[in-house]
Structure formats: C-alpha cells, structure tokens
Design a protein around this motif. Structure first.
Motif, PDB file in Angstrom:
ATOM      1  N   MET A 192       0.828  -1.208   0.000  1.00 44.59           N
ATOM      2  CA  MET A 192       0.000   0.000   0.000  1.00 44.59           C
ATOM      3  C   MET A 192       0.862   1.258   0.000  1.00 44.59           C
ATOM      4  O   MET A 192       0.575   2.229  -0.709  1.00 44.59           O
ATOM      5  CB  MET A 192      -0.936  -0.009   1.210  1.00 44.59           C
ATOM      6  CG  MET A 192      -2.196  -0.831   1.012  1.00 44.59           C
ATOM      7  SD  MET A 192      -3.312  -0.735   2.429  1.00 44.59           S
ATOM      8  CE  MET A 192      -2.732  -2.133   3.376  1.00 44.59           C
ATOM      9  N   VAL A 193       1.921   1.245   0.802  1.00 47.94           N
ATOM     10  CA  VAL A 193       2.819   2.397   0.862  1.00 47.94           C
ATOM     11  C   VAL A 193       3.526   2.586  -0.476  1.00 47.94           C
ATOM     12  O   VAL A 193       3.628   3.702  -0.995  1.00 47.94           O
ATOM     13  CB  VAL A 193       3.845   2.224   2.002  1.00 47.94           C
ATOM     14  CG1 VAL A 193       4.972   3.252   1.875  1.00 47.94           C
ATOM     15  CG2 VAL A 193       3.159   2.363   3.354  1.00 47.94           C
ATOM     16  N   SER A 194       4.002   1.491  -1.062  1.00 50.52           N
ATOM     17  CA  SER A 194       4.686   1.569  -2.350  1.00 50.52           C
ATOM     18  C   SER A 194       3.742   2.090  -3.436  1.00 50.52           C
ATOM     19  O   SER A 194       4.128   2.932  -4.262  1.00 50.52           O
ATOM     20  CB  SER A 194       5.216   0.191  -2.742  1.00 50.52           C
ATOM     21  OG  SER A 194       5.823   0.223  -4.018  1.00 50.52           O
ATOM     22  N   GLY A 195       2.493   1.611  -3.427  1.00 55.79           N
ATOM     23  CA  GLY A 195       1.518   2.068  -4.416  1.00 55.79           C
ATOM     24  C   GLY A 195       1.218   3.540  -4.270  1.00 55.79           C
ATOM     25  O   GLY A 195       1.130   4.276  -5.271  1.00 55.79           O
ATOM     26  N   TYR A 196       1.075   3.992  -3.033  1.00 59.24           N
ATOM     27  CA  TYR A 196       0.810   5.415  -2.792  1.00 59.24           C
ATOM     28  C   TYR A 196       1.981   6.268  -3.265  1.00 59.24           C
ATOM     29  O   TYR A 196       1.795   7.277  -3.959  1.00 59.24           O
ATOM     30  CB  TYR A 196       0.549   5.658  -1.310  1.00 59.24           C
ATOM     31  CG  TYR A 196       0.529   7.134  -0.952  1.00 59.24           C
ATOM     32  CD1 TYR A 196      -0.587   7.923  -1.231  1.00 59.24           C
ATOM     33  CD2 TYR A 196       1.641   7.745  -0.362  1.00 59.24           C
ATOM     34  CE1 TYR A 196      -0.601   9.288  -0.936  1.00 59.24           C
ATOM     35  CE2 TYR A 196       1.632   9.097  -0.064  1.00 59.24           C
ATOM     36  CZ  TYR A 196       0.515   9.861  -0.345  1.00 59.24           C
ATOM     37  OH  TYR A 196       0.512  11.203  -0.061  1.00 59.24           O
ATOM     38  N   ARG A 197       3.203   5.883  -2.894  1.00 65.49           N
ATOM     39  CA  ARG A 197       4.379   6.659  -3.271  1.00 65.49           C
ATOM     40  C   ARG A 197       4.527   6.748  -4.786  1.00 65.49           C
ATOM     41  O   ARG A 197       4.835   7.805  -5.340  1.00 65.49           O
ATOM     42  CB  ARG A 197       5.643   6.022  -2.681  1.00 65.49           C
ATOM     43  CG  ARG A 197       5.769   6.101  -1.167  1.00 65.49           C
ATOM     44  CD  ARG A 197       6.996   5.333  -0.698  1.00 65.49           C
ATOM     45  NE  ARG A 197       8.206   5.858  -1.314  1.00 65.49           N
ATOM     46  CZ  ARG A 197       9.344   5.168  -1.431  1.00 65.49           C
ATOM     47  NH1 ARG A 197       9.410   3.920  -0.995  1.00 65.49           N
ATOM     48  NH2 ARG A 197      10.393   5.719  -1.984  1.00 65.49           N
ATOM     49  N   ASP A 198       4.286   5.627  -5.460  1.00 64.68           N
ATOM     50  CA  ASP A 198       4.546   5.537  -6.896  1.00 64.68           C
ATOM     51  C   ASP A 198       3.436   6.143  -7.740  1.00 64.68           C
ATOM     52  O   ASP A 198       3.696   6.763  -8.777  1.00 64.68           O
ATOM     53  CB  ASP A 198       4.732   4.066  -7.271  1.00 64.68           C
ATOM     54  CG  ASP A 198       5.202   3.890  -8.706  1.00 64.68           C
ATOM     55  OD1 ASP A 198       6.030   4.687  -9.162  1.00 64.68           O
ATOM     56  OD2 ASP A 198       4.741   2.944  -9.364  1.00 64.68           O
ATOM     57  N   LYS A 199       2.188   5.989  -7.302  1.00 64.12           N
ATOM     58  CA  LYS A 199       1.054   6.349  -8.154  1.00 64.12           C
ATOM     59  C   LYS A 199       0.277   7.582  -7.718  1.00 64.12           C
ATOM     60  O   LYS A 199      -0.379   8.219  -8.546  1.00 64.12           O
ATOM     61  CB  LYS A 199       0.079   5.163  -8.246  1.00 64.12           C
ATOM     62  CG  LYS A 199       0.700   3.879  -8.773  1.00 64.12           C
ATOM     63  CD  LYS A 199       1.286   4.063 -10.153  1.00 64.12           C
ATOM     64  CE  LYS A 199       1.917   2.778 -10.677  1.00 64.12           C
ATOM     65  NZ  LYS A 199       2.561   2.975 -12.003  1.00 64.12           N
ATOM     66  N   LEU A 200       0.305   7.926  -6.436  1.00 64.22           N
ATOM     67  CA  LEU A 200      -0.581   8.980  -5.950  1.00 64.22           C
ATOM     68  C   LEU A 200       0.119  10.182  -5.332  1.00 64.22           C
ATOM     69  O   LEU A 200      -0.458  11.265  -5.287  1.00 64.22           O
ATOM     70  CB  LEU A 200      -1.560   8.393  -4.920  1.00 64.22           C
ATOM     71  CG  LEU A 200      -2.478   7.272  -5.426  1.00 64.22           C
ATOM     72  CD1 LEU A 200      -3.309   6.724  -4.284  1.00 64.22           C
ATOM     73  CD2 LEU A 200      -3.371   7.774  -6.547  1.00 64.22           C
ATOM     74  N   SER A 201       1.325  10.002  -4.829  1.00 63.78           N
ATOM     75  CA  SER A 201       2.009  11.100  -4.143  1.00 63.78           C
ATOM     76  C   SER A 201       2.738  11.987  -5.143  1.00 63.78           C
ATOM     77  O   SER A 201       2.805  11.687  -6.345  1.00 63.78           O
ATOM     78  CB  SER A 201       2.996  10.556  -3.120  1.00 63.78           C
ATOM     79  OG  SER A 201       4.165  10.055  -3.755  1.00 63.78           O
ATOM     80  N   ASP A 202       3.327  13.069  -4.638  1.00 62.16           N
ATOM     81  CA  ASP A 202       4.125  13.948  -5.499  1.00 62.16           C
ATOM     82  C   ASP A 202       5.594  13.540  -5.504  1.00 62.16           C
ATOM     83  O   ASP A 202       6.435  14.254  -6.044  1.00 62.16           O
ATOM     84  CB  ASP A 202       3.989  15.400  -5.053  1.00 62.16           C
ATOM     85  CG  ASP A 202       4.464  15.625  -3.618  1.00 62.16           C
ATOM     86  OD1 ASP A 202       4.797  14.633  -2.935  1.00 62.16           O
ATOM     87  OD2 ASP A 202       4.483  16.785  -3.168  1.00 62.16           O
ATOM     88  N   GLU A 203       5.890  12.375  -4.937  1.00 61.19           N
ATOM     89  CA  GLU A 203       7.272  11.875  -4.922  1.00 61.19           C
ATOM     90  C   GLU A 203       7.667  11.419  -6.325  1.00 61.19           C
ATOM     91  O   GLU A 203       6.883  10.778  -7.027  1.00 61.19           O
ATOM     92  CB  GLU A 203       7.387  10.699  -3.946  1.00 61.19           C
ATOM     93  CG  GLU A 203       8.780  10.107  -3.851  1.00 61.19           C
ATOM     94  CD  GLU A 203       8.871   8.966  -2.849  1.00 61.19           C
ATOM     95  OE1 GLU A 203       9.895   8.254  -2.842  1.00 61.19           O
ATOM     96  OE2 GLU A 203       7.921   8.782  -2.054  1.00 61.19           O
ATOM     97  N   GLU A 204       8.872  11.726  -6.735  1.00 62.53           N
ATOM     98  CA  GLU A 204       9.369  11.310  -8.042  1.00 62.53           C
ATOM     99  C   GLU A 204       9.861   9.880  -7.962  1.00 62.53           C
ATOM    100  O   GLU A 204      10.801   9.570  -7.228  1.00 62.53           O
ATOM    101  CB  GLU A 204      10.503  12.235  -8.506  1.00 62.53           C
ATOM    102  CG  GLU A 204      10.977  11.944  -9.923  1.00 62.53           C
ATOM    103  CD  GLU A 204      12.023  12.924 -10.422  1.00 62.53           C
ATOM    104  OE1 GLU A 204      12.659  12.643 -11.444  1.00 62.53           O
ATOM    105  OE2 GLU A 204      12.193  13.979  -9.780  1.00 62.53           O
ATOM    106  N   THR A 205       9.230   8.973  -8.709  1.00 57.28           N
ATOM    107  CA  THR A 205       9.596   7.563  -8.699  1.00 57.28           C
ATOM    108  C   THR A 205       9.810   7.091 -10.133  1.00 57.28           C
ATOM    109  O   THR A 205       9.664   7.851 -11.083  1.00 57.28           O
ATOM    110  CB  THR A 205       8.500   6.708  -8.035  1.00 57.28           C
ATOM    111  OG1 THR A 205       7.308   6.776  -8.843  1.00 57.28           O
ATOM    112  CG2 THR A 205       8.183   7.209  -6.628  1.00 57.28           C
ATOM    113  N   GLN A 206      10.102   5.783 -10.285  1.00 57.90           N
ATOM    114  CA  GLN A 206      10.349   5.233 -11.614  1.00 57.90           C
ATOM    115  C   GLN A 206       9.059   4.827 -12.318  1.00 57.90           C
ATOM    116  O   GLN A 206       9.079   4.439 -13.473  1.00 57.90           O
ATOM    117  CB  GLN A 206      11.293   4.032 -11.505  1.00 57.90           C
ATOM    118  CG  GLN A 206      12.701   4.433 -11.071  1.00 57.90           C
ATOM    119  CD  GLN A 206      13.615   3.238 -10.930  1.00 57.90           C
ATOM    120  OE1 GLN A 206      13.179   2.160 -10.559  1.00 57.90           O
ATOM    121  NE2 GLN A 206      14.889   3.425 -11.213  1.00 57.90           N
TER     122      GLN A 206
END
Length: 356
Positions: A192-206
């Motif tokens: 859930m945390v990984s999904g939020y970080r990657d898909k919903l937050s303003d954090e820059e991910t891969q």
C-alpha cells in the motif's frame, strides 16, 4: 572597565523560553524515527510509545551482522499458508490449471520457450519479473534500463498475456496445464505504501503516476477539485474504506488478481525473499538470467524505504482506520501470515522455517 552582568530576570526569561520551546517540539520528537548505521550494527528504532493495533508494540530492529541473513520459507509451508487464506474465500483444495480462465487474465502471462506461467501482481515486483522472463524466453537479450522497465507492460509483453492466447492460440491451454507456474506476493502494508508513493504522491519515482485517481481522492475526501493537489496517505486510506477497496489493479487485494480458484501455482515467492528465492525459480526454468537490481539499494527488506515508511505512517494513523484497512486485505495477510508493521520482523512472513 566594568564587566557587563546579566540580570536575574533576564536569565529567568531565557529559561522559561527554553522550556516552552521543548514543550512545543515534544510531539515531533516523540514520533521521530532514528536510523543508526555503523560498520557492525544496523538499528532502526521508534520513539513512539503508543500501542499499534493488531499486534504488540514495535520493537527496535537490530542486525548484528551486515548483509541479508534470512532463512527462506519452505514451499510446503507457503502452499499450506496460501490455502488457509483461500479458505477464507470458501475455496478448498484448489488444484486446477485453467490459466486462460483467470478473472484478471491480463495479469497472467505465458512464456512459450521456457514453458512458464506467471501471474504478476502490481507493486509486488512484477515489472522486474516480467522483464527477466522476457529475456529468459529469448524475446530480447540485453536487460532494459531500469528507467524503461515500464515498457514491459506495453508492447513488449502483449503477446504473452492470457487474452492473446484466448483469442489467437486457444489450443495452448492444454499445454499450459503442465507448464511450470509461479507468482510473487508482498506484505500488504508495504504494498500500500509503495503504491501510494509511486502512483498517488508527489514523490518522483520510476513508475507512472495515476493523477486522475489522486485528484478524485482529494475531491472525495476534501471536497475540493484541484489538479495541483495530491492526496495525503491518510486520505488515500479513507478513500479505500469509503469505497470498500478499489478496482484499480495497483491497489486491489492480491488474492483478487491471482488466477484462483481457476488454477494453482507450483511455486510461491514472497517478494521479501526475492533475492534468495529467485535462484529456485531460475533453476526450475533452467536459465541463467536474473532480476534487475532492486529499486531500493538496501538488501534487507526490513530496512528498505517502503518498510520504514510503512512503520512510521501506519503508526501515525488511527486504530479505527488501520483496523478497517486490515479487514479489506485480511485474506492477503493470511495467505503468507504476513507480519504487522509493529513486529520487529516486519515486513517478513512469520513462518516456522525462518530464524530471525
């Protein structure tokens, strides 16, 4: 020349000001996490003294040796534990191999050359696994740039997905029934945390963010429609509770993506043990390929970013919200007997064959 002196009232004022500043900052100090790294010891501890839900309070994680020293669970234990989870759904003794009848067929792949069936669950390492399986199948030779791994979900794997075989090569269904099959599962809290970080937050991910869903969450929870706003982690959880989950494949419970009860898997791999269990998969397939490097450079899953943030974020969420989220993903927790974020071994499965 006279030496300047500081009056007692002035000293008293300084003392009172210092005490007030300590009181104001105390809540932030209580919820801070400390990570101590030395050559011989890695320790993660939390100063939060509240009792987390579901299990006992979190204890410090102390690894006396560097590196990853984890004993993998046996396949016998993994299969029995998965059956316990499936029993909660009313499924008993699942043994069929009807891979073309999966409820989410696009998430199950068949690789003809290596005769392997794989169900990829989003946010459980599926991109890296599909990329490696495509190489093992001979569809291309050079590993993809980690920043381009997302391509495996587009044109690179379309002819490996079950809908393609349903339409163009239905006769292969009988061959798939005897093919080697496996899937990879992940602790629901870190997923859930990984999904939020990657898909919903303003954090820059891969990965690629799902802005429409993020905007919808803000609108539903805050009552504001603004495409510049991002949902908080708590708002994301409240959204899941309000709609009893979601149909978005990245946040859907894992058991709904698996090809059950239509089929059973020969090999089950918890993502937390990918570094030590991937070799068993490649041995079954008889290939020398290996996974690309993890997005997180820390080898021990207990010290990876999503695990540390899951500990911090869920500990700050109310018990009522956490309990409701747990109920939504209860089957996923049961399938691997996954540890709670308050457990020292989080996010590992709590299995009898492991020694920690």
């Amino acid at each position: 020349m006279m030496t300047p002196t500081i009056s007692k009232p002035f000293l008293t004022l300084i003392l009172i000001t210092t005490i007030l500043l300590l009181i104001i900052n105390l809540p932030q100090m209580r919820h801070s996490s400390n990570i101590i790294l030395t050559n011989t010891e890695i320790q993660v501890s939390s100063a939060d003294t509240r009792e987390p839900p579901l299990y006992k309070a979190a204890e410090p994680i102390i690894l006396t040796k560097p590196g990853l020293y984890l004993k993998k669970p046996s396949q016998e234990w993994l299969h029995k534990q998965m059956q316990r989870g499936l029993h909660l759904l009313g499924y008993k003794n699942v043994s069929d191999k009807k891979w073309t009848r999966c409820q989410h067929p696009r998430q199950t792949y068949f690789f003809k050359t290596i005769d392997t069936v794989f169900t990829g669950i989003p946010k459980s390492g599926c991109s890296n696994w599909i990329e490696a399986l495509l190489r093992a199948d001979g569809q291309y030779t050079e590993p993809l740039d980690p920043k381009q791994v997302y391509l495996v979900h587009n044109k690179l794997s379309q002819k490996n997905r079950m809908p393609y075989f349903q339409k163009h090569e239905p006769h292969l269904a009988s061959i798939m029934a005897s093919s080697f099959s496996f899937t990879v599962l992940r602790n629901p809290w870190t997923r859930m945390v990984s999904g939020y970080r990657d898909k919903l937050s303003d954090e820059e991910t891969q990965g690629n963010s799902i802005r429409r869903m993020g905007i919808d969450i803000v609108k539903e929870i805050r009552g504001v429609e603004d495409d510049t706003l991002y949902p908080t982690f708590e708002e994301y959880l409240l959204y899941l509770i309000k709609y009893n989950g979601t149909n978005n494949i990245h946040f859907m419970p894992q058991h709904k993506i698996l090809c059950v009860p239509q089929a059973s898997y020969d090999f089950i791999l918890p993502l937390e043990y990918a570094s030590v269990m991937q070799h068993d998969v490649w041995t079954h397939i008889n290939t020398s390929v290996h996974l690309l490097s993890s997005y997180d450079s820390v080898a021990d899953p207990r010290l990876q970013t999503s695990a540390i943030r899951a500990r911090e974020w869920f500990s700050a969420i109310s018990h009522d919200i956490v309990e409701k989220i747990y109920e939504l993903y209860k089957v996923d927790f049961t399938m691997m007997n996954y540890s709670n974020f308050s457990d020292p071994n989080f996010p590992l499965p709590l299995h009898k064959t492991g020694t920690f």
